[in-house]
Design an enzyme around this catalytic site. Structure first.
Site, PDB file in Angstrom:
ATOM      1  N   HIS A 185     -78.266  41.014 102.973  1.00 44.82           N
ATOM      2  CA  HIS A 185     -78.615  39.539 102.601  1.00 44.82           C
ATOM      3  C   HIS A 185     -77.543  38.596 102.601  1.00 44.82           C
ATOM      4  O   HIS A 185     -77.800  37.503 103.085  1.00 44.82           O
ATOM      5  CB  HIS A 185     -79.392  39.658 101.272  1.00 44.82           C
ATOM      6  CG  HIS A 185     -80.184  38.341 100.900  1.00 44.82           C
ATOM      7  ND1 HIS A 185     -81.176  37.919 101.613  1.00 44.82           N
ATOM      8  CD2 HIS A 185     -79.859  37.399 100.000  1.00 44.82           C
ATOM      9  CE1 HIS A 185     -81.673  36.716 101.319  1.00 44.82           C
ATOM     10  NE2 HIS A 185     -80.878  36.453 100.328  1.00 44.82           N
TER      11      HIS A 185
ATOM     12  N   SER B 251     -81.104  31.682 102.730  1.00 39.54           N
ATOM     13  CA  SER B 251     -82.179  32.392 101.837  1.00 39.54           C
ATOM     14  C   SER B 251     -83.000  31.278 101.203  1.00 39.54           C
ATOM     15  O   SER B 251     -83.634  30.486 102.092  1.00 39.54           O
ATOM     16  CB  SER B 251     -81.311  33.205 100.538  1.00 39.54           C
ATOM     17  OG  SER B 251     -82.201  33.812  99.804  1.00 39.54           O
TER      18      SER B 251
END
Length: 251
Positions: A224, A91
């Site tokens: 995610h 991320s």
């Protein structure tokens, strides 16, 4: 001398022939990569990065740009480039990893790989403003994305300690803007969950535009934080790369 504020080694691997630098996600900390260190030792010296503003660095101000974070990591890593080095960032950590790779290459150090996980390519932007939400809204977004430890945000005392670093990191991630320049020569491996709400498959594939070296794209089942459910496969991919790069390393 190494700046030990940034560097965490959870498993000592003095005989390792390669290093892996792990860069946390927004709101994350070095301890997230403890399983990676255990899995790759003793062949790989795993260095987990601890950003300012969290855990044992919680009394330090957070850095609110990916470039500032990359600058700090770069300076801490200078004494540790005597062995082949690969980078893994998830991320926000992938954006920091990209900027760090730029700095390393400018200094004459070419990583064997940048593993860019769960993050759109540097040239792809979204108008995200989570960092501008009130505390309740910010917490709700973090919980929506999930990930190991997100349930701990229900503890008011813990929340008070981690909220500043979460907000600072989200600001760094959401306001990051790529500055055009030469492509990396470092190979890039883009990993993404097939149901990630923060990055589309096309945004992840666009990492290919940022390297003149090898590019590989891999899609995993999950959102995610796909890496929580696919840790063994992700670690195996990293291990395979490091072993292959060692096999072709000049004597």
């Amino acid at each position: 001398m190494t700046d030990n504020r940034w560097i965490r080694r959870f498993v000592q691997a003095p005989g390792a022939s390669a290093r892996l630098v792990c860069l946390p996600h927004a709101g994350g900390s070095a301890s997230y990569y403890l399983p990676v260190a255990k899995a790759l030792a003793p062949k790989v010296d795993v260095i987990a990065i601890q950003y300012p503003g969290r855990q044992d660095r919680r009394d330090e101000p957070c850095l609110e740009t990916c470039q500032q974070l990359a600058d700090g990591v770069f300076e801490a890593l200078r004494p540790l480039t005597d062995k082949p080095i690969a980078l893994f960032g998830h991320s926000m950590g992938a954006s920091v990893g990209y900027e760090l790779t730029r700095r390393l290459e400018d200094a004459g150090v070419r990583p064997t790989a940048l593993f860019a996980s769960g993050r759109r390519a540097p040239s792809r932007t979204r108008g995200e403003k989570t960092h501008l939400l009130d505390d309740e809204g910010l917490i709700a977004e973090v919980k929506r994305l999930g990930g190991a430890g997100s349930h701990l945000l229900d503890d008011p005392d813990l929340l008070a300690m981690v909220l500043p670093s979460i907000r600072g990191d989200y600001k760094a991630a959401e306001t990051y803007r790529w500055t055009p320049g030469p492509k990396l020569s470092t190979p890039v491996f883009a990993f993404v969950g097939d149901a990630d709400p923060k990055v589309s498959l096309d945004e992840a594939r666009a990492w290919a535009e940022h390297t003149a070296g090898e590019f590989q794209f891999r899609e995993f089942p999950g959102d995610h934080f796909y890496i929580d459910a696919n840790a063994q496969d992700v670690i195996a991919a990293i291990r395979d790369h490091i072993e292959a790069s060692q096999a072709v390393r000049p004597v």
